[in-house]
Design a protein around this motif. Structure first.
Motif, PDB file in Angstrom:
ATOM      1  N   ILE A  58      -3.363 -11.668 -24.585  1.00 37.27           N
ATOM      2  CA  ILE A  58      -4.448 -11.383 -23.640  1.00 37.27           C
ATOM      3  C   ILE A  58      -5.761 -11.830 -24.257  1.00 37.27           C
ATOM      4  O   ILE A  58      -6.113 -11.416 -25.356  1.00 37.27           O
ATOM      5  CB  ILE A  58      -4.499  -9.886 -23.296  1.00 37.27           C
ATOM      6  CG1 ILE A  58      -3.206  -9.484 -22.586  1.00 37.27           C
ATOM      7  CG2 ILE A  58      -5.712  -9.575 -22.444  1.00 37.27           C
ATOM      8  CD1 ILE A  58      -3.082  -8.014 -22.318  1.00 37.27           C
ATOM      9  N   LYS A  60      -9.431 -11.436 -23.642  1.00 41.28           N
ATOM     10  CA  LYS A  60     -10.370 -10.628 -22.859  1.00 41.28           C
ATOM     11  C   LYS A  60     -11.672 -11.367 -22.588  1.00 41.28           C
ATOM     12  O   LYS A  60     -12.355 -11.062 -21.626  1.00 41.28           O
ATOM     13  CB  LYS A  60     -10.633  -9.313 -23.576  1.00 41.28           C
ATOM     14  CG  LYS A  60      -9.403  -8.427 -23.612  1.00 41.28           C
ATOM     15  CD  LYS A  60      -9.669  -7.124 -24.307  1.00 41.28           C
ATOM     16  CE  LYS A  60      -8.386  -6.306 -24.342  1.00 41.28           C
ATOM     17  NZ  LYS A  60      -8.535  -5.080 -25.093  1.00 41.28           N
ATOM     18  N   ALA A  65      -4.239 -14.092 -19.338  1.00 44.76           N
ATOM     19  CA  ALA A  65      -3.064 -13.579 -20.035  1.00 44.76           C
ATOM     20  C   ALA A  65      -2.033 -14.700 -20.085  1.00 44.76           C
ATOM     21  O   ALA A  65      -1.822 -15.400 -19.093  1.00 44.76           O
ATOM     22  CB  ALA A  65      -2.499 -12.368 -19.315  1.00 44.76           C
ATOM     23  N   LYS A  78      -6.793 -12.500 -14.937  1.00 46.25           N
ATOM     24  CA  LYS A  78      -6.979 -11.063 -14.747  1.00 46.25           C
ATOM     25  C   LYS A  78      -7.437 -10.748 -13.336  1.00 46.25           C
ATOM     26  O   LYS A  78      -8.286 -11.413 -12.785  1.00 46.25           O
ATOM     27  CB  LYS A  78      -8.002 -10.521 -15.740  1.00 46.25           C
ATOM     28  CG  LYS A  78      -8.231  -9.027 -15.569  1.00 46.25           C
ATOM     29  CD  LYS A  78      -8.856  -8.419 -16.764  1.00 46.25           C
ATOM     30  CE  LYS A  78      -9.205  -6.960 -16.615  1.00 46.25           C
ATOM     31  NZ  LYS A  78      -8.438  -6.139 -15.759  1.00 46.25           N
ATOM     32  N   TYR A  85      -4.906  -2.967 -16.823  1.00 50.45           N
ATOM     33  CA  TYR A  85      -4.825  -4.406 -17.077  1.00 50.45           C
ATOM     34  C   TYR A  85      -3.737  -5.012 -16.219  1.00 50.45           C
ATOM     35  O   TYR A  85      -2.553  -4.763 -16.423  1.00 50.45           O
ATOM     36  CB  TYR A  85      -4.569  -4.753 -18.550  1.00 50.45           C
ATOM     37  CG  TYR A  85      -4.878  -6.211 -18.771  1.00 50.45           C
ATOM     38  CD1 TYR A  85      -6.165  -6.610 -19.073  1.00 50.45           C
ATOM     39  CD2 TYR A  85      -3.926  -7.200 -18.566  1.00 50.45           C
ATOM     40  CE1 TYR A  85      -6.490  -7.945 -19.216  1.00 50.45           C
ATOM     41  CE2 TYR A  85      -4.243  -8.534 -18.702  1.00 50.45           C
ATOM     42  CZ  TYR A  85      -5.528  -8.898 -19.027  1.00 50.45           C
ATOM     43  OH  TYR A  85      -5.846 -10.225 -19.142  1.00 50.45           O
ATOM     44  N   ALA A  87      -2.771  -8.890 -14.428  1.00 55.31           N
ATOM     45  CA  ALA A  87      -3.093 -10.311 -14.316  1.00 55.31           C
ATOM     46  C   ALA A  87      -2.062 -10.947 -13.406  1.00 55.31           C
ATOM     47  O   ALA A  87      -0.905 -10.528 -13.370  1.00 55.31           O
ATOM     48  CB  ALA A  87      -3.076 -10.976 -15.685  1.00 55.31           C
TER      49      ALA A  87
END
Length: 130
Positions: A58, A60, A65, A78, A85, A87
């Motif tokens: 992942i 951020k 992802a 995402k 979380y 995606a």
């Protein structure tokens, strides 16, 4: 004297030939430093009860992802509208909600990977005595 002249001249010739040589230029080695990534990246590997392994990376910073499952790689973006979380892309969806890791194919609602992580148990509860 003539006997000494020849060894002295030979010695001077050898000395002068080695003394006059300048050290050669050393080969310059230029190593390009790899630019350090400032992205906030986390990588996890999950194994379910059937022994299937999924690798989740992942990013951020870029809100992406990357999923590796059964030798295939899936790139997902995402989803802000979904909880915790999550995606997804046009075909696949990955979610990690309250310890449940799920990767599914959206078109046919087929779960490709599911793992329900148990909560970490704390030690025995201690009661306060007054």
């Amino acid at each position: 004297m003539k006997k000494l002249l020849l060894p002295i001249l030979m010695g001077l010739a050898i000395f002068s030939s080695t003394a006059c040589k300048h050290p050669g230029k050393e080969a310059e080695t230029i190593t390009a430093a790899a630019p350090e990534s400032t992205d906030d990246v986390s990588k996890n590997v999950y194994v379910d009860s059937y022994g299937e392994k999924i690798e989740v990376t992942i990013n951020k910073t870029k809100n992406t992802a990357t999923i590796h499952l059964d030798g295939k790689t899936y790139d997902l973006k995402k989803s802000e509208a979904l909880p915790e979380y999550t995606a997804s892309n046009e075909e696949y969806q990955y979610s990690e909600i309250k310890g449940n890791v799920t990767f599914l194919k959206k078109n046919v609602d087929m779960v490709l990977f599911h793992l329900k992580q148990g909560k970490k148990e704390s030690g025995p509860a201690k009661m306060a005595s007054y």
